[in-house]
Write a protein that holds these residues in place. Structure first.
Motif, PDB file in Angstrom:
ATOM      1  N   ALA A   3      32.261 -18.477 -12.396  1.00  0.00           N
ATOM      2  CA  ALA A   3      32.543 -19.841 -12.529  1.00  0.00           C
ATOM      3  C   ALA A   3      31.592 -20.898 -11.986  1.00  0.00           C
ATOM      4  N   LEU A   4      30.744 -20.437 -11.161  1.00  0.00           N
ATOM      5  CA  LEU A   4      29.791 -21.420 -10.711  1.00  0.00           C
ATOM      6  C   LEU A   4      28.304 -21.296 -11.350  1.00  0.00           C
ATOM      7  N   VAL A   5      27.865 -20.133 -11.753  1.00  0.00           N
ATOM      8  CA  VAL A   5      26.626 -19.763 -12.435  1.00  0.00           C
ATOM      9  C   VAL A   5      26.844 -19.035 -13.811  1.00  0.00           C
ATOM     10  N   PHE A   6      26.611 -19.781 -14.739  1.00  0.00           N
ATOM     11  CA  PHE A   6      26.732 -19.407 -16.181  1.00  0.00           C
ATOM     12  C   PHE A   6      25.845 -20.167 -17.057  1.00  0.00           C
ATOM     13  N   PRO A   7      25.601 -19.909 -18.279  1.00  0.00           N
ATOM     14  CA  PRO A   7      24.780 -20.494 -19.164  1.00  0.00           C
ATOM     15  C   PRO A   7      25.126 -22.214 -19.198  1.00  0.00           C
ATOM     16  N   GLY A   8      24.301 -23.092 -18.878  1.00  0.00           N
ATOM     17  CA  GLY A   8      24.225 -24.254 -18.996  1.00  0.00           C
ATOM     18  C   GLY A   8      24.963 -24.872 -17.727  1.00  0.00           C
ATOM     19  N   PHE A   9      25.110 -24.080 -16.720  1.00  0.00           N
ATOM     20  CA  PHE A   9      25.549 -24.603 -15.269  1.00  0.00           C
ATOM     21  C   PHE A   9      25.098 -25.741 -14.606  1.00  0.00           C
ATOM     22  N   VAL A  10      23.840 -25.597 -14.819  1.00  0.00           N
ATOM     23  CA  VAL A  10      22.961 -27.003 -14.092  1.00  0.00           C
ATOM     24  C   VAL A  10      23.436 -28.175 -14.476  1.00  0.00           C
ATOM     25  N   ALA A  11      23.145 -28.619 -15.905  1.00  0.00           N
ATOM     26  CA  ALA A  11      23.686 -29.824 -16.467  1.00  0.00           C
ATOM     27  C   ALA A  11      25.247 -30.008 -16.239  1.00  0.00           C
ATOM     28  N   ARG A  12      25.816 -28.892 -16.488  1.00  0.00           N
ATOM     29  CA  ARG A  12      27.224 -29.105 -16.388  1.00  0.00           C
ATOM     30  C   ARG A  12      27.728 -29.522 -15.138  1.00  0.00           C
ATOM     31  N   THR A  13      27.277 -28.878 -14.073  1.00  0.00           N
ATOM     32  CA  THR A  13      27.521 -29.218 -12.686  1.00  0.00           C
ATOM     33  C   THR A  13      27.025 -30.519 -12.175  1.00  0.00           C
ATOM     34  N   GLY A  14      25.732 -30.867 -12.468  1.00  0.00           N
ATOM     35  CA  GLY A  14      25.116 -32.239 -12.160  1.00  0.00           C
ATOM     36  C   GLY A  14      24.322 -31.845 -10.965  1.00  0.00           C
ATOM     37  N   ILE A  15      23.296 -32.734 -10.653  1.00  0.00           N
ATOM     38  CA  ILE A  15      22.312 -32.668  -9.642  1.00  0.00           C
ATOM     39  C   ILE A  15      23.181 -32.791  -8.178  1.00  0.00           C
ATOM     40  N   ALA A  16      24.086 -33.918  -8.355  1.00  0.00           N
ATOM     41  CA  ALA A  16      24.946 -34.287  -6.822  1.00  0.00           C
ATOM     42  C   ALA A  16      25.715 -33.051  -6.377  1.00  0.00           C
ATOM     43  N   ARG A  17      26.130 -32.477  -7.370  1.00  0.00           N
ATOM     44  CA  ARG A  17      27.108 -31.508  -7.084  1.00  0.00           C
ATOM     45  C   ARG A  17      26.179 -30.009  -6.459  1.00  0.00           C
ATOM     46  N   LEU A  18      25.191 -29.850  -7.570  1.00  0.00           N
ATOM     47  CA  LEU A  18      24.580 -28.709  -7.598  1.00  0.00           C
ATOM     48  C   LEU A  18      23.770 -28.342  -6.069  1.00  0.00           C
ATOM     49  N   VAL A  19      23.573 -29.393  -5.373  1.00  0.00           N
ATOM     50  CA  VAL A  19      23.301 -29.107  -4.032  1.00  0.00           C
ATOM     51  C   VAL A  19      24.140 -28.378  -3.104  1.00  0.00           C
ATOM     52  N   HIS A  20      25.470 -28.443  -3.582  1.00  0.00           N
ATOM     53  CA  HIS A  20      26.464 -27.552  -2.575  1.00  0.00           C
ATOM     54  C   HIS A  20      26.712 -26.199  -3.022  1.00  0.00           C
ATOM     55  N   LEU A  21      26.082 -25.846  -4.303  1.00  0.00           N
ATOM     56  CA  LEU A  21      26.277 -24.500  -4.603  1.00  0.00           C
ATOM     57  C   LEU A  21      25.764 -23.383  -3.726  1.00  0.00           C
ATOM     58  N   PRO A  22      24.729 -23.583  -3.117  1.00  0.00           N
ATOM     59  CA  PRO A  22      23.993 -22.522  -2.099  1.00  0.00           C
ATOM     60  C   PRO A  22      25.183 -22.437  -1.051  1.00  0.00           C
ATOM     61  N   ARG A  23      25.787 -23.452  -0.448  1.00  0.00           N
ATOM     62  CA  ARG A  23      26.836 -23.059   0.610  1.00  0.00           C
ATOM     63  C   ARG A  23      28.142 -22.190  -0.068  1.00  0.00           C
ATOM     64  N   TYR A  24      28.515 -22.683  -1.089  1.00  0.00           N
ATOM     65  CA  TYR A  24      29.291 -21.793  -1.728  1.00  0.00           C
ATOM     66  C   TYR A  24      29.178 -20.292  -1.768  1.00  0.00           C
ATOM     67  N   LEU A  25      27.838 -20.257  -2.438  1.00  0.00           N
ATOM     68  CA  LEU A  25      27.424 -18.710  -2.417  1.00  0.00           C
ATOM     69  C   LEU A  25      27.288 -18.184  -0.876  1.00  0.00           C
ATOM     70  N   GLN A  26      26.839 -18.843  -0.180  1.00  0.00           N
ATOM     71  CA  GLN A  26      26.554 -18.388   1.171  1.00  0.00           C
ATOM     72  C   GLN A  26      27.999 -17.900   1.783  1.00  0.00           C
ATOM     73  N   GLY A  27      28.695 -18.831   1.498  1.00  0.00           N
ATOM     74  CA  GLY A  27      30.300 -18.655   1.870  1.00  0.00           C
ATOM     75  C   GLY A  27      30.933 -17.448   1.495  1.00  0.00           C
ATOM     76  N   ALA A  28      30.674 -17.049   0.248  1.00  0.00           N
ATOM     77  CA  ALA A  28      31.129 -15.637  -0.366  1.00  0.00           C
ATOM     78  C   ALA A  28      30.487 -14.557   0.264  1.00  0.00           C
ATOM     79  N   VAL A  29      29.132 -14.528   0.630  1.00  0.00           N
ATOM     80  CA  VAL A  29      28.374 -13.576   1.376  1.00  0.00           C
ATOM     81  C   VAL A  29      29.061 -13.411   2.583  1.00  0.00           C
ATOM     82  N   LEU A  30      29.164 -14.268   3.468  1.00  0.00           N
ATOM     83  CA  LEU A  30      29.992 -14.312   4.709  1.00  0.00           C
ATOM     84  C   LEU A  30      31.408 -13.440   4.587  1.00  0.00           C
ATOM     85  N   ARG A  31      31.962 -13.897   3.570  1.00  0.00           N
ATOM     86  CA  ARG A  31      33.459 -13.316   3.069  1.00  0.00           C
ATOM     87  C   ARG A  31      33.293 -12.013   2.901  1.00  0.00           C
TER      88      ARG A  31
END
Length: 227
Positions: free
Chosen positions: A121-149
């Motif tokens: 739900a985070l990384v899919f075809p077209g996710f960059v424009a759909r997410t938008g630059i302002a929110r895109l900067v948070h995706l690394p943290r979300y994915l790091q959170g998944a790794v920690l989990r």
């Protein structure tokens, strides 16, 4: 500051990616690296419009000229930044996939499927424009959170199940309000906000050390869907 010559911004960026960035983009859900860079360019254009016209509406020729000038002056640098951020996101998504594959116990299947659905739900075809630059900067943290989990999953699967039960309560609030993941491009702003609150809620439950971008709770998710 990097400058293009006679190449289009997207072509220039493609020609000047690092080897690591090219490798990350090659494994993206987009049909090609060029398609991904073009989607980043759309996201940059949207961000420029939002800066010049906060309401996102270009009403006059003066507005259009202002957007065009701002875009022309910043597109190369901002496109490099967007592509670099996207490469980092794709690399982290692969880290999550590897962490998922490191587990094979059937008792962990629920958590593993939950993480896989989160990434999809985070990384899919077209996710960059759909997410938008302002929110895109948070995706690394979300994915790091998944790794920690995933790193702590086998040590205490019961704790993870308890936290997942809490998360599912928030997801149910979102779903009952008509929310889906990922939300469609025309989703109401309130649902989009609630969708990102869900990701912050995941962080608060599974990776507290990373911190959340805003206060989050079940009550805040409930309020968000009613905005």
């Amino acid at each position: 500051t990097r400058r293009s010559s006679d190449l289009s911004p997207a072509a220039y960026v493609l020609d000047h990616l690092t080897a690591a960035e090219k490798l990350a983009l090659a494994a993206s859900p987009y049909p090609s690296a060029r398609a991904l860079v073009e989607d980043c360019r759309v996201a940059v254009a949207d961000a420029v419009i939002a800066r010049v016209r906060p309401d996102g509406v270009i009403r006059t020729a003066v507005d259009f000229a202002a957007v065009r000038e701002e875009f022309a002056g910043r597109v190369v640098d901002e496109l490099f930044a967007a592509v670099s951020l996207t490469a980092r996101i794709l690399t982290l998504a692969r880290d999550v996939e590897r962490a998922v594959r490191a587990h094979n116990a059937l008792t962990l299947l629920g958590a593993l499927n939950d993480v896989k659905a989160q990434v999809a739900a985070l990384v899919f075809p077209g996710f960059v424009a759909r997410t938008g630059i302002a929110r895109l900067v948070h995706l690394p943290r979300y994915l790091q959170g998944a790794v920690l989990r995933l790193q702590g999953l086998a040590d205490n699967p019961g704790r993870d199940r308890q936290r997942m039960s809490e998360f599912e309560r928030g997801a149910a609030i979102y779903a009952e309000a008509g929310g889906v993941l990922p939300p469609p491009a025309d989703a109401p702003a309130a649902l989009v906000h609630a969708r990102w609150l869900l990701e912050e809620y995941r962080i608060s439950l599974f990776a507290q050390t990373l911190g959340t971008a805003e206060p989050v709770s079940l009550q805040r998710i409930q309020r968000a869907v009613k905005e």
